[in-house]
Scaffold this motif. Structure first.
Motif, PDB file in Angstrom:
ATOM      1  N   THR A 237     -34.067 -27.908  -8.470  1.00  0.00           N
ATOM      2  CA  THR A 237     -34.758 -28.571  -7.368  1.00  0.00           C
ATOM      3  C   THR A 237     -34.025 -28.315  -6.062  1.00  0.00           C
ATOM      4  OG1 THR A 237     -35.736 -30.669  -6.636  1.00  0.00           O
ATOM      5  CG2 THR A 237     -33.503 -30.764  -7.559  1.00  0.00           C
ATOM      6  N   GLU A 239     -34.414 -29.329  -1.392  1.00  0.00           N
ATOM      7  CA  GLU A 239     -34.988 -30.230  -0.393  1.00  0.00           C
ATOM      8  C   GLU A 239     -36.490 -30.049  -0.243  1.00  0.00           C
ATOM      9  OE1 GLU A 239     -32.891 -29.781   3.252  1.00  0.00           O
ATOM     10  OE2 GLU A 239     -30.967 -30.468   2.448  1.00  0.00           O
ATOM     11  N   THR A 242     -38.734 -32.723  -1.942  1.00  0.00           N
ATOM     12  CA  THR A 242     -38.542 -34.155  -1.681  1.00  0.00           C
ATOM     13  C   THR A 242     -39.855 -34.931  -1.709  1.00  0.00           C
ATOM     14  OG1 THR A 242     -36.502 -33.805  -0.435  1.00  0.00           O
ATOM     15  CG2 THR A 242     -37.709 -35.848  -0.006  1.00  0.00           C
ATOM     16  N   THR A 246     -40.724 -37.722  -4.552  1.00  0.00           N
ATOM     17  CA  THR A 246     -40.988 -39.091  -4.097  1.00  0.00           C
ATOM     18  C   THR A 246     -42.337 -39.585  -4.607  1.00  0.00           C
ATOM     19  OG1 THR A 246     -39.661 -38.702  -2.109  1.00  0.00           O
ATOM     20  CG2 THR A 246     -41.171 -40.577  -2.068  1.00  0.00           C
ATOM     21  N   THR A 449     -29.076 -37.820  -7.028  1.00  0.00           N
ATOM     22  CA  THR A 449     -30.411 -38.055  -6.472  1.00  0.00           C
ATOM     23  C   THR A 449     -30.358 -37.865  -4.962  1.00  0.00           C
ATOM     24  OG1 THR A 449     -31.016 -39.584  -8.240  1.00  0.00           O
ATOM     25  CG2 THR A 449     -32.230 -39.799  -6.176  1.00  0.00           C
ATOM     26  N   ARG A 450     -31.428 -37.329  -4.408  1.00  0.00           N
ATOM     27  CA  ARG A 450     -31.451 -37.054  -2.959  1.00  0.00           C
ATOM     28  C   ARG A 450     -31.298 -38.351  -2.161  1.00  0.00           C
ATOM     29  NH1 ARG A 450     -35.598 -33.127  -3.134  1.00  0.00           N
ATOM     30  NH2 ARG A 450     -35.099 -33.129  -5.353  1.00  0.00           N
ATOM     31  N   SER A 452     -32.682 -39.924   0.228  1.00  0.00           N
ATOM     32  CA  SER A 452     -33.802 -40.809   0.554  1.00  0.00           C
ATOM     33  C   SER A 452     -34.219 -41.698  -0.609  1.00  0.00           C
ATOM     34  CB  SER A 452     -35.007 -39.977   1.008  1.00  0.00           C
ATOM     35  OG  SER A 452     -35.402 -39.066  -0.014  1.00  0.00           O
TER      36      SER A 452
END
Length: 485
Positions: A237, A239, A242, A246, A449-450, A452
């Motif tokens: 994965t 960016e 995202t 989400t 985990t990203r 955001s």
């Protein structure tokens, strides 16, 4: 006649210490060993080897070597993060639960006999086939012997895949058929693969014992429907995913029927989301569901530990795509995951209005209030007479998660909160390592985990800490008498 398994000379005396020390003395004497210079690694290795050799697996999954081994990965990492003498506490907790099981009349006396490798005419493929046949018949002693032979001829990931062929379908009978071998392999990464021939026997004997039939009909049908073995699936994965991660996480988090989740995952893969991205979406969605859950059962942590172990498997290059997909799509089937579905709040938690109405706090004030709130929960008085499955969380638990959400919204530093949560987790000995496993799982998920989305994991960790604190913590109380917290 069979002989008791013996361990290498350098560790055998410490194993005997764990086995032979009486439960009323194990906390103080384990502390003394660590304070005198015994390494964390050696103490945990001795704990693992002792509970494998001298404690039997009773029916079900509570007892014997299962939870002491499953907690090792978490314990060694938490010990490395905690400051000062607190770093000894998770290690002492693991030794104490191993010692407790060794001395329990429900799990012994027991002696693990030495076992020799057995093959089918010295042929690896034939032995794999024989192992699978023995599994189908529940002949776990034969599986144990074949396991020894296969260890000598296959890599650790290849052996793990064989065990997952058994454990993944049985996940729907008990989450631990999947979790136990994976957690054990993570511990063996730390100890060294040379100990697999001892420690690996416990999950082998556990997952291969006879059970009701467990099939993967629905999951395999989804894999075929979306052509997930034929497609050129993206693995990593980045960016650019995202928005899709989400969306998937939010869809899972809003779900009221967990049976819908496998198709969500399969559809996302078919639409081009990477394997890692789907795993991340499942993990974040899982934390959202955990926060929606109104359970007060401190054992109900496998929403998070199950997602965490599956993301670990997705990162293993030697495992087949098939077993990764099957494991991923079976996440929702574990009984301890499904249990949360019966106690879901109708909307996402913590309630936004509850968080908005909180007075403003500095980082230090929030940490102090969170810790004080959890500390105020009465110790030893939170054991309802009803079965674990019926326990519901109190308003204080939801208040703790609201405070944690405010902490996240303010963008405060995660490390001080993680340290506080680690200390709280280490007080628990009611859940026999579940509090440790949940804390480590949410820690790892936060860091993989990203930005955001990652805070959902630490808010979930706060909720879990509030649920588990104060049930039974006599090991902590005993340790506090000999340590300097």
């Amino acid at each position: 006649m069979a002989q008791r398994v013996l361990y290498p000379d350098h560790i055998e005396p410490l194993v005997q210490f764990v086995e032979e020390t009486t439960p009323e003395h194990i906390v103080a004497r384990a502390h003394d060993k660590l304070a005198a210079g015994t390494s964390v690694k050696d103490m945990l290795l001795a704990s693992a080897l002792a509970v494998v050799r001298s404690s039997d697996l009773p029916p079900g999954h509570h007892g014997g070597p299962l939870h002491p081994l499953a907690g090792l990965h978490a314990v060694r990492h938490i010990a490395a993060r905690l400051p000062g003498e607190y770093a000894m506490l998770p290690v002492i907790q693991n030794v104490a639960v191993a010692n407790k099981h060794i001395h329990s009349p429900a799990m012994g006396p027991y002696v693990l006999a030495d076992a020799k490798p057995v093959s089918e005419n010295g042929d690896v493929e034939a032995t794999v086939k024989a192992f699978r046949t023995a599994v189908s018949r529940g002949v776990y002693n034969a599986c144990d012997h074949y396991f020894h032979y296969l260890l000598e001829h296959l890599s650790p990931p290849q052996v793990l895949e064989l065990l997952l062929e058994v454990g993944v379908p049985k996940n729907q009978l008990d989450d631990h058929y999947f979790l136990f071998p994976v957690f054990t392999w993570r511990a063996l990464e730390y100890f060294g693969w040379e100990y697999t021939k001892y420690i690996g026997r416990a999950p082998v004997r556990y997952i291969t014992r006879p059970t009701a039939p467990a099939m993967l009909v629905d999951v395999d049908a989804l894999i075929r429907k979306y052509e997930l073995l034929e497609r050129d699936l993206r693995v990593k994965t980045d960016e650019d995913e995202t928005a899709a991660v989400t969306r998937l996480a939010d869809e899972i988090g809003r779900c009221d029927d967990f049976a819908e989740i496998p198709e969500m995952l399969a559809q996302a893969l078919s639409d081009g989301l990477s394997l890692e991205g789907v795993g991340e979406g499942l993990s974040v969605g899982g934390s959202t569901l955990f926060l929606r859950s109104q359970t007060g059962n401190p054992m109900d942590v496998h929403i998070n530990t199950g997602a965490n172990t599956r993301r670990y498997l997705l990162r293993q290059p030697e495992l087949s795509r098939r077993i990764k997909l099957q494991a991923l799509l079976m996440w929702n089937t574990g009984p301890e995951v499904r249990m949360a579905q019966r106690m879901l709040a109708p909307d996402v938690q913590p309630e936004p209005d509850r968080v908005a109405f909180l007075p403003s706090h500095t980082q230090a004030e929030l940490l102090a209030e969170l810790e004080a709130l959890i500390d105020r929960l009465p110790v030893g008085e939170r054991l309802p007479a009803a079965g674990l499955a019926s326990w519901r969380s109190t308003d204080e638990v939801k208040q703790a998660s609201a405070l944690a959400q405010q902490y996240a919204n303010c963008g405060y530093s995660p490390e001080p909160l993680i340290t506080v949560l680690g200390k709280i987790a280490c007080r628990d000995n009611f859940t026999e390592m579940h509090a440790f496993k949940h804390h480590q799982a949410t820690y790892e998920e936060f860091h993989t985990t990203r930005p955001s989305l990652r805070w959902r994991h630490l808010v979930a960790a706060v909720q879990a800490a509030a649920i588990s604190h104060g049930r039974i913590q006599d090991v902590y109380d005993h340790a506090a008498e000999v340590m300097h917290f």
